[in-house]
Design a protein around this motif. Sequence first.
Motif, short mmCIF file in Angstrom:
data_model
loop_
_atom_site.label_atom_id
_atom_site.label_comp_id
_atom_site.label_asym_id
_atom_site.label_seq_id
_atom_site.Cartn_x
_atom_site.Cartn_y
_atom_site.Cartn_z
N GLY A 336 0.80 -1.22 0.00
CA GLY A 336 0.00 0.00 0.00
C GLY A 336 0.83 1.26 0.00
O GLY A 336 0.29 2.37 0.04
N GLY A 337 2.17 1.14 -0.04
CA GLY A 337 3.03 2.32 -0.04
C GLY A 337 3.39 2.73 -1.45
O GLY A 337 3.20 2.00 -2.41
N GLU A 338 3.92 3.94 -1.59
CA GLU A 338 4.34 4.42 -2.88
C GLU A 338 5.63 3.73 -3.30
O GLU A 338 6.48 3.42 -2.48
CB GLU A 338 4.56 5.94 -2.83
N GLU A 339 5.77 3.52 -4.62
CA GLU A 339 6.99 2.92 -5.14
C GLU A 339 8.00 4.04 -5.39
O GLU A 339 8.20 4.49 -6.52
CB GLU A 339 6.68 2.14 -6.42
N VAL A 340 8.62 4.50 -4.34
CA VAL A 340 9.57 5.60 -4.43
C VAL A 340 10.98 5.05 -4.44
O VAL A 340 11.25 3.92 -4.01
CB VAL A 340 9.40 6.57 -3.24
N GLU A 341 11.90 5.86 -4.97
CA GLU A 341 13.32 5.56 -4.87
C GLU A 341 13.94 6.64 -4.00
O GLU A 341 13.65 7.82 -4.18
CB GLU A 341 13.97 5.53 -6.25
N VAL A 342 14.78 6.22 -3.06
CA VAL A 342 15.31 7.14 -2.06
C VAL A 342 16.82 7.18 -2.17
O VAL A 342 17.49 6.14 -2.23
CB VAL A 342 14.90 6.69 -0.64
N GLY A 343 17.39 8.38 -2.19
CA GLY A 343 18.83 8.55 -2.09
C GLY A 343 19.24 8.42 -0.63
O GLY A 343 18.78 9.19 0.22
N VAL A 344 20.06 7.44 -0.32
CA VAL A 344 20.36 7.11 1.08
C VAL A 344 21.01 8.27 1.81
O VAL A 344 20.58 8.67 2.89
CB VAL A 344 21.25 5.85 1.14
N GLY A 345 22.09 8.82 1.25
CA GLY A 345 22.81 9.88 1.94
C GLY A 345 21.97 11.11 2.19
O GLY A 345 22.00 11.69 3.28
N GLU A 346 21.19 11.51 1.17
CA GLU A 346 20.36 12.71 1.31
C GLU A 346 19.29 12.51 2.38
O GLU A 346 19.05 13.39 3.21
CB GLU A 346 19.71 13.06 -0.03
N TYR A 347 18.62 11.36 2.32
CA TYR A 347 17.57 11.08 3.29
C TYR A 347 18.14 11.02 4.71
O TYR A 347 17.59 11.58 5.65
CB TYR A 347 16.88 9.76 2.94
N PHE A 348 19.27 10.31 4.84
CA PHE A 348 19.90 10.14 6.14
C PHE A 348 20.28 11.49 6.74
O PHE A 348 20.00 11.76 7.92
CB PHE A 348 21.14 9.25 5.98
N GLN A 349 20.90 12.35 5.93
CA GLN A 349 21.33 13.65 6.45
C GLN A 349 20.16 14.53 6.82
O GLN A 349 20.18 15.23 7.84
CB GLN A 349 22.21 14.36 5.41
N ARG A 350 19.09 14.46 6.01
CA ARG A 350 17.91 15.28 6.34
C ARG A 350 17.30 14.86 7.66
O ARG A 350 16.93 15.70 8.49
CB ARG A 350 16.87 15.17 5.22
N ARG A 351 17.21 13.54 7.89
CA ARG A 351 16.66 13.06 9.16
C ARG A 351 17.57 13.44 10.32
O ARG A 351 17.09 13.78 11.42
CB ARG A 351 16.46 11.55 9.11
N LEU A 352 18.88 13.36 10.12
CA LEU A 352 19.80 13.78 11.17
C LEU A 352 19.56 15.23 11.56
O LEU A 352 19.52 15.58 12.74
CB LEU A 352 21.25 13.62 10.71
N GLU A 353 19.42 16.09 10.56
CA GLU A 353 19.25 17.51 10.84
C GLU A 353 17.95 17.79 11.57
O GLU A 353 17.89 18.65 12.45
CB GLU A 353 19.32 18.30 9.53
#
Length: 372
Positions: A336-353
């Motif tokens: 039921g989720g979206e079929e997205v592709e995620v850039g690991v480094g970008e996502y990780f850094q955004r969550r850290l911030e």
Amino acid sequence: MSNTETETETETQNETYVHYHDGGVLGKRRVLKGKAAKPTFDEVPKIDMRRIYSDSLDDRKELAKEVGEACRNVGFFYAVNHGVDEQILDDTFAAVKRFFDLPTEVKMEVHNQKTEKFRGYEAFLEGKLDPSTRGDLKEGFLMGEDATDPSQNLPLSTLPFMSTPRNQWPTHPTALFLRPALTTYHTAMLAFSRRLLSIFALALSLPESHFDPITRHPLTNVRAVHYPPQPSASDVGIGAHTDFCFFTLVCQSRTTYPALEVLNANAIWVPVAYEPDSFVVNIADFLKVVTGGVWRSTVHRVRNWGGEERYSLPFFFSPDEDARVGVVGGFGGEGGGEEVEVGVGEYFQRRLEVDRRTHLEGEGEGDKGGGD
């Protein structure tokens, strides 16, 4: 739910909701009881991990079947009989307790706001995942992979952003013990994580080596955490959230009362008590992406109500910083989720911030409500 859980609950037209961060985005879930309640878990399953070391592929597949069921239905499980040297675990807990007992000025030498990766010391109340509280009642120390550190014995990377030191360590003579202790723990947990990653692949009906191409130089973190006893009902050790990695392994110190809690489909908090010779394993955001939401990145929090000092040693395992992850074959749309592709480094850094700057006035507020 008890009246002490008001820090993550609101009532709207006689409906009660639990609020949390899911993938860095504010969310809420209605508390369901009686006829409205859904079938869901009320405890975290225990899985004997001795088969992870078996030479028999059939043994490993049987283990993977149990792991896959836990990942689909709960998102958490106890990894019992994990095989990691108990002396390493005991020594690491002794070291982090000793570090957190040091004077504040010694710990603040390596304050995490001094580095882009937010590695180092985090003081009390500097995290604030639940905006209704005064902040997360904990202190912590974060370290992670560093290919330039010979003691980690990691393969060298040609990626330019991995060619410089990535951790900061205290230099005061009273704190020099911390670096070797956490490095030894990091090495042991990385070895176990690689074995577990192959079990996750089997659980997804993939070859054991499926994730190897995106985990040659995985992002990894050890976050040593100290939770003092909470003095009031309005406090929380860490607010409700999901983890932003592939998966997390948590080694808990022994306490009489459970402090870690996970949220089930009815928005009821399920306690996760200390269990000897076990890690608490939870699926995180990247594996949720890989399975299209079939595997659960389950919301959890810490409330240390038992009157004891609590220590925790979560180990976070993620794909390579320059990797991209998306839904693997056979899972598109099933969860039921979206079929997205995620850039690991970008996502990780955004969550850290988001997670590391919530105590700073005016910063991070825009990120909290934003999506990918």
